[in-house]
Scaffold this motif. Structure first.
Motif, PDB file in Angstrom:
ATOM      1  N   PHE A  21       0.776  -1.204  -0.209  1.00 26.71           N
ATOM      2  CA  PHE A  21       0.047   0.141   0.100  1.00 26.71           C
ATOM      3  C   PHE A  21       0.743   1.280   0.028  1.00 26.71           C
ATOM      4  O   PHE A  21       0.620   2.186  -0.764  1.00 26.71           O
ATOM      5  N   GLU A  22       1.920   1.401   0.900  1.00 31.06           N
ATOM      6  CA  GLU A  22       2.875   2.531   1.032  1.00 31.06           C
ATOM      7  C   GLU A  22       3.624   2.729  -0.303  1.00 31.06           C
ATOM      8  O   GLU A  22       3.635   3.899  -0.706  1.00 31.06           O
ATOM      9  N   THR A  23       3.982   1.625  -0.980  1.00 34.57           N
ATOM     10  CA  THR A  23       4.802   1.930  -2.055  1.00 34.57           C
ATOM     11  C   THR A  23       3.848   2.208  -3.436  1.00 34.57           C
ATOM     12  O   THR A  23       4.299   2.940  -4.049  1.00 34.57           O
ATOM     13  N   ASN A  24       2.800   1.675  -3.583  1.00 35.38           N
ATOM     14  CA  ASN A  24       1.948   1.797  -4.691  1.00 35.38           C
ATOM     15  C   ASN A  24       0.602   2.633  -4.471  1.00 35.38           C
ATOM     16  O   ASN A  24       0.311   3.387  -5.605  1.00 35.38           O
ATOM     17  N   PHE A  25       0.160   2.851  -3.466  1.00 36.06           N
ATOM     18  CA  PHE A  25      -1.244   3.328  -3.452  1.00 36.06           C
ATOM     19  C   PHE A  25      -1.434   4.223  -2.085  1.00 36.06           C
ATOM     20  O   PHE A  25      -2.680   4.444  -1.754  1.00 36.06           O
ATOM     21  N   SER A  26      -0.400   4.815  -1.671  1.00 34.52           N
ATOM     22  CA  SER A  26      -0.472   5.889  -0.677  1.00 34.52           C
ATOM     23  C   SER A  26      -1.372   7.140  -0.954  1.00 34.52           C
ATOM     24  O   SER A  26      -1.320   7.354  -2.349  1.00 34.52           O
ATOM     25  N   PHE A  27      -1.818   7.928  -0.145  1.00 38.18           N
ATOM     26  CA  PHE A  27      -2.405   9.106  -0.396  1.00 38.18           C
ATOM     27  C   PHE A  27      -1.473  10.032  -1.063  1.00 38.18           C
ATOM     28  O   PHE A  27      -1.839  11.120  -1.748  1.00 38.18           O
ATOM     29  N   ASP A  28       0.003  10.010  -0.400  1.00 36.06           N
ATOM     30  CA  ASP A  28       0.818  11.062  -1.012  1.00 36.06           C
ATOM     31  C   ASP A  28       1.010  10.841  -2.415  1.00 36.06           C
ATOM     32  O   ASP A  28       1.325  11.687  -3.314  1.00 36.06           O
ATOM     33  N   ALA A  29       1.273   9.382  -2.849  1.00 40.55           N
ATOM     34  CA  ALA A  29       1.283   9.243  -4.210  1.00 40.55           C
ATOM     35  C   ALA A  29       0.127   9.459  -5.471  1.00 40.55           C
ATOM     36  O   ALA A  29       0.233  10.268  -6.121  1.00 40.55           O
ATOM     37  N   PHE A  30      -1.185   9.353  -4.394  1.00 41.19           N
ATOM     38  CA  PHE A  30      -2.377   9.905  -5.188  1.00 41.19           C
ATOM     39  C   PHE A  30      -2.421  11.337  -5.464  1.00 41.19           C
ATOM     40  O   PHE A  30      -2.610  11.766  -6.526  1.00 41.19           O
TER      41      PHE A  30
END
Length: 421
Positions: A383-392
């Motif tokens: 989740f942290e690598t691919n789908f975090s709120f920061d990445a979004f």
């Protein structure tokens, strides 16, 4: 800072609603001004951010009926959105001068938004082509849907930018709208982890009367037939034949779902599921919850052992991400969006959509507690690598930057043309 307007049919509780709220939070985090326009907003059935003053929410066109004698729901939904878009084009856009209008679900609003003057851009987020969501019907249903399907493709092409929620949806989109040559951008949804971090989970006994020693499986989905919730009940019944009596006595299934009292299908399907649980003689092992509040949902995710996610060909699926954030293994159908979020036998299990396959996966977690810890930690890392709120947030900010550049160039051309005159 720029101004961004959101147009959404019904700001209730669901994956599409969570996506637009999170997109608004992402833009707001970057310092932009955000406002919502919607056909319906019930403060008792919505996400907290839409009622606590985080955003300005304006309801337009709720007086237009949702259906005519229980029929023509799609046509009524389109008319409601067209009315809201025309209202925005006439009264709102000229006065507020937004840079971006973010709409989703119903594309027929796009040409009406563009009736307004100004170098704004319209982004359409396609959760899934609406033409593929309608159930099969006879000749009259086909005649009714044909113009709506044609209009959906025609108006989707009018968006300045189309976003989709997964590679799966991108493929479906291109197959469904073959006249549209532009390839949509993939923008994976995320979750508002800041709210999750700031909310203290409650003990499970404060939400439902179940013992603290229970092994809790959790299902979260709207009470809609397309979510295939009966699969969870069938799998739980099958689980009884796999586990020993002592293990069976400690498992429990919580089915929590979005429930809108004015939605006939929600009411009907809730009754169907409770009747099925009684028929399968597992109703004492099931707790049904209607529209859990945000803090209750967080508490359920925190206290459960694993998530059971039953929809087939789901466009994306936000609930598996929420479970992964809380280090919970996910058992999901091996199709659609979950195949891009869940890694089989690494962060959970991807199963065939039948009771035996799901029950087998559930039994592995009950009988091998170490898998829960291992899958949970792997899920959080993914989740942290691919789908975090920061990445979004960064992905949306990149889209906004590109759209702002296009607007700036358009304004420059317009200025030069005025100088020539």
């Amino acid at each position: 800072m720029v101004k961004i307007l959101f147009l959404h049919p019904d700001l209730g509780i669901g994956g599409a609603e969570r996506l637009v709220v999170d997109a608004a939070l992402a833009f707001q985090k970057k310092g932009h001004e955000v406002a919502f326009y919607t056909n319906h907003h019930d403060p008792t059935h919505c996400f907290a951010e839409t009622r606590d003053g985080t955003f300005r929410v304006t309801v337009v066109g709720d007086w237009i009926p949702r259906s005519i004698l229980g029929r023509f729901k799609a046509a009524c939904a389109y008319i409601r959105m067209i009315y809201a878009a025309a209202y925005m084009a006439w009264y709102i856009i000229p006065n507020e001068e937004p840079l971006l209008i973010f709409c989703d679900s119903i594309s027929l609003c796009i040409p009406f938004l563009k009736m307004a003057r100004g170098p704004f851009r319209v982004i359409f987020y396609c959760h899934h082509p609406d033409k593929l969501l309608t159930s099969e019907g006879g000749i009259l249903k086909k005649l009714y849907r044909a113009p709506l399907n044609w209009l959906e493709e025609l108006t989707t092409a009018k968006a300045d930018k189309v976003l989709v929620n997964s590679k799966y949806t991108a493929r479906v989109y291109q197959d469904a709208f073959q006249s549209i040559k532009d390839i949509p951008d993939i923008c994976y949804p995320s979750i508002n982890t800041q709210y999750f971090k700031s909310t203290m989970p409650k003990p499970l006994k404060e939400i439902i009367p179940v013992g603290t020693d229970k092994f809790i499986f959790l299902s979260i989905n709207r009470y809609e037939r397309k979510k295939n919730l009966q699969l969870a009940l069938g799998a739980f019944k099958h689980l009884k034949h796999i586990l020993s009596e002592s293990d069976w006595n400690r498992v429990h299934l919580i089915m929590a779902g979005g429930f809108d009292p004015i939605n006939l299908e929600n009411m009907e399907h809730y009754i169907e599921l409770t009747d099925l649980a009684a028929e399968l003689e597992i109703d004492d092992k099931i707790t049904f919850m209607k529209s859990p509040k945000d803090d209750e949902k967080i508490s359920l995710l925190y206290n459960c052992k694993a998530l059971v996610y039953t929809p087939s060909n789901e466009h994306f699926g936000i609930v598996p991400l929420e479970a992964m954030y809380f280090c919970k293994p996910v058992i999901a159908v091996n199709s659609g969006g979950p195949t891009e979020t869940v890694v089989n036998e690494v962060t959970g299990f991807l199963c065939e959509p039948n009771s035996k396959s799901f029950a087998t996966a559930m039994s592995k977690l009950v009988l091998n507690p170490d898998l829960i810890e291992r899958f949970g930690q792997a899920g959080l890392k993914r989740f942290e690598t691919n789908f975090s709120f920061d990445a979004f947030t960064e992905q949306l900010d990149g889209i906004l930057t590109r759209e702002r550049q296009i607007v700036s160039e358009a304004r420059g051309v317009e200025y030069e043309e005025r100088k020539k005159k």
